[in-house]
Design an enzyme around this catalytic site. Structure first.
Site, PDB file in Angstrom:
ATOM      1  N   SER A   1      78.964  96.358  -4.705  1.00  0.00           N
ATOM      2  CA  SER A   1      79.345  95.011  -5.140  1.00  0.00           C
ATOM      3  C   SER A   1      78.150  94.300  -5.770  1.00  0.00           C
ATOM      4  O   SER A   1      78.231  93.121  -6.097  1.00  0.00           O
ATOM      5  CB  SER A   1      79.940  94.200  -3.980  1.00  0.00           C
ATOM      6  OG  SER A   1      79.033  94.095  -2.909  1.00  0.00           O
TER       7      SER A   1
ATOM      8  N   HIS B   1      84.702  96.950  -0.299  1.00  0.00           N
ATOM      9  CA  HIS B   1      85.175  97.676   0.885  1.00  0.00           C
ATOM     10  C   HIS B   1      86.526  98.375   0.748  1.00  0.00           C
ATOM     11  O   HIS B   1      86.727  99.429   1.339  1.00  0.00           O
ATOM     12  CB  HIS B   1      85.252  96.737   2.093  1.00  0.00           C
ATOM     13  CG  HIS B   1      83.913  96.373   2.659  1.00  0.00           C
ATOM     14  ND1 HIS B   1      83.135  97.283   3.338  1.00  0.00           N
ATOM     15  CD2 HIS B   1      83.205  95.220   2.647  1.00  0.00           C
ATOM     16  CE1 HIS B   1      82.010  96.699   3.730  1.00  0.00           C
ATOM     17  NE2 HIS B   1      82.020  95.447   3.317  1.00  0.00           N
TER      18      HIS B   1
ATOM     19  N   HIS C   1      82.837  90.831  -2.754  1.00  0.00           N
ATOM     20  CA  HIS C   1      82.179  91.851  -1.925  1.00  0.00           C
ATOM     21  C   HIS C   1      83.203  92.565  -1.026  1.00  0.00           C
ATOM     22  O   HIS C   1      83.248  93.798  -0.985  1.00  0.00           O
ATOM     23  CB  HIS C   1      81.078  91.234  -1.060  1.00  0.00           C
ATOM     24  CG  HIS C   1      80.597  92.166   0.009  1.00  0.00           C
ATOM     25  ND1 HIS C   1      79.671  93.158  -0.235  1.00  0.00           N
ATOM     26  CD2 HIS C   1      80.981  92.318   1.305  1.00  0.00           C
ATOM     27  CE1 HIS C   1      79.494  93.858   0.877  1.00  0.00           C
ATOM     28  NE2 HIS C   1      80.276  93.379   1.825  1.00  0.00           N
TER      29      HIS C   1
ATOM     30  N   GLU D   1      77.942  99.717   4.371  1.00  0.00           N
ATOM     31  CA  GLU D   1      77.360  98.784   3.397  1.00  0.00           C
ATOM     32  C   GLU D   1      76.415  99.460   2.401  1.00  0.00           C
ATOM     33  O   GLU D   1      76.456  99.154   1.224  1.00  0.00           O
ATOM     34  CB  GLU D   1      76.610  97.646   4.115  1.00  0.00           C
ATOM     35  CG  GLU D   1      77.490  96.748   4.976  1.00  0.00           C
ATOM     36  CD  GLU D   1      78.483  95.878   4.195  1.00  0.00           C
ATOM     37  OE1 GLU D   1      78.442  95.860   2.941  1.00  0.00           O
ATOM     38  OE2 GLU D   1      79.309  95.219   4.863  1.00  0.00           O
TER      39      GLU D   1
END
Ligand code: HBI
Ligand code: FE
Length: 288
Positions: free
Chosen positions: A202, A142, A137, A183
């Protein structure tokens, strides 16, 4: 007296949540040799599944960023290598952490252009969902957007605002901003709606759901609206906020008076599925 052996978490040698080994600022080394072949294989499985979805569902900036990071799909990436590349691209450093860290420390790292990446990998029975961030993730989700200067500048500015935010109400609002952008953010492109949020990109299920499903509302990003909207942590979102472009995010945060906005914390929050008359619904312009 004999002691029971302490079982290493989940059979992997890169321990989940190894806070005991972390420095005062929660940094931890990656101990790359400790990843098992199975962990490398989990990385490969996740990576190949997500990469296949990016062309159609991810923002162009995300796709370009992933290429610029030069990640190998076959092995878990080395944080130091990614850090060197990212520093050359946007001046962001990548540091290892044992998992979620306190907000104040998280904000301080972002404000100093350091992005914390969890060092452990999820288990095979958690491929589709886990509640906390893991290496896949944090790294895959990111780092690609951080290769984009405007986005990197936004993350740093966000961290700096967080460092100065003291009240619980202000921190709650900043968590919502992070959630609905970093996010779970969407952006419009000439090829239709695309995701740039790490929580979406993700997750193979949410990648398709967020951009294509008929269930959730997709509404134009509005800073005040986002700061006041609760979110769901254990299911797909009921509402996604859509930028016209990535610059829009940085510009709106730069122009905002956060001290004034934090005053709105006294007013009731909107539920995650609230629909307001002022919301501007966004429909995908291009066929999928
Ligand atoms: N720690 N490692 C890590 N990753 C996060 O995304 C994170 C965190 N600590 C706090 C935090 N996020 C949230 O409070 C954000 O809303 C800022
Ligand atoms: Fe995240």
């Amino acid at each position: 007296m004999t002691r029971l052996p302490v079982a290493p978490t989940q059979g992997s040698v890169v321990l989940r949540g190894d806070y005991a080994r972390a420095a005062a600022d929660f940094r931890i080394s990656q101990t790359y040799e400790s990843y098992t072949e199975d962990e490398h294989d989990i990385w490969r499985t996740l990576f190949e599944r997500q990469v296949g979805l990016l062309t159609e569902h991810a923002a162009p900036e995300f796709q370009a960023g992933l290429r610029l990071l030069g990640v190998d799909s076959h092995r878990i990436p080395m944080l130091e290598e990614a850090s060197e590349r990212l520093q050359r691209l946007t001046g962001f450093e990548v540091i290892g952490v044992p998992g979620l860290i306190p907000e104040a420390d998280f904000f301080a790292h972002l404000a100093e252009r350091r992005f914390p990446v969890t060092v452990w990998m999820r288990r095979r029975d958690e491929l589709d969902y886990l509640v906390e961030p893991d290496l896949f993730h944090d790294f895959f989700g990111h780092l690609p957007m951080l290769a984009h200067t405007v986005f990197a500048n936004f993350i740093q500015a966000y961290g700096a605002i967080g460092v100065h935010a003291k009240s619980p109400a202000a921190l709650k609002m900043l968590a919502r901003l992070y959630w609905y952008t970093v996010e779970f953010g969407l952006v419009t492109t000439s090829r239709g709606l695309r995701a740039y949020g790490a929580g979406i990109l993700s997750s193979s299920g949410e990648t398709i759901y967020a951009t294509k499903a008929s269930g959730p509302a997709r509404i134009a990003f509005d800073l005040q609206r986002v700061l006041r909207t609760n979110y769901l942590i254990d299911s797909y979102q009921k509402t996604y906020f859509v930028l016209h472009d990535i610059e829009h995010l940085f510009d709106s945060v730069l122009a905002a008076d956060f001290d004034a906005l934090f005053e709105l914390a006294d007013q009731p929050a909107y539920e995650s599925d609230a629909r307001l008359p002022t919301d501007q619904p966004i429909v995908s312009l291009a066929p999928s």
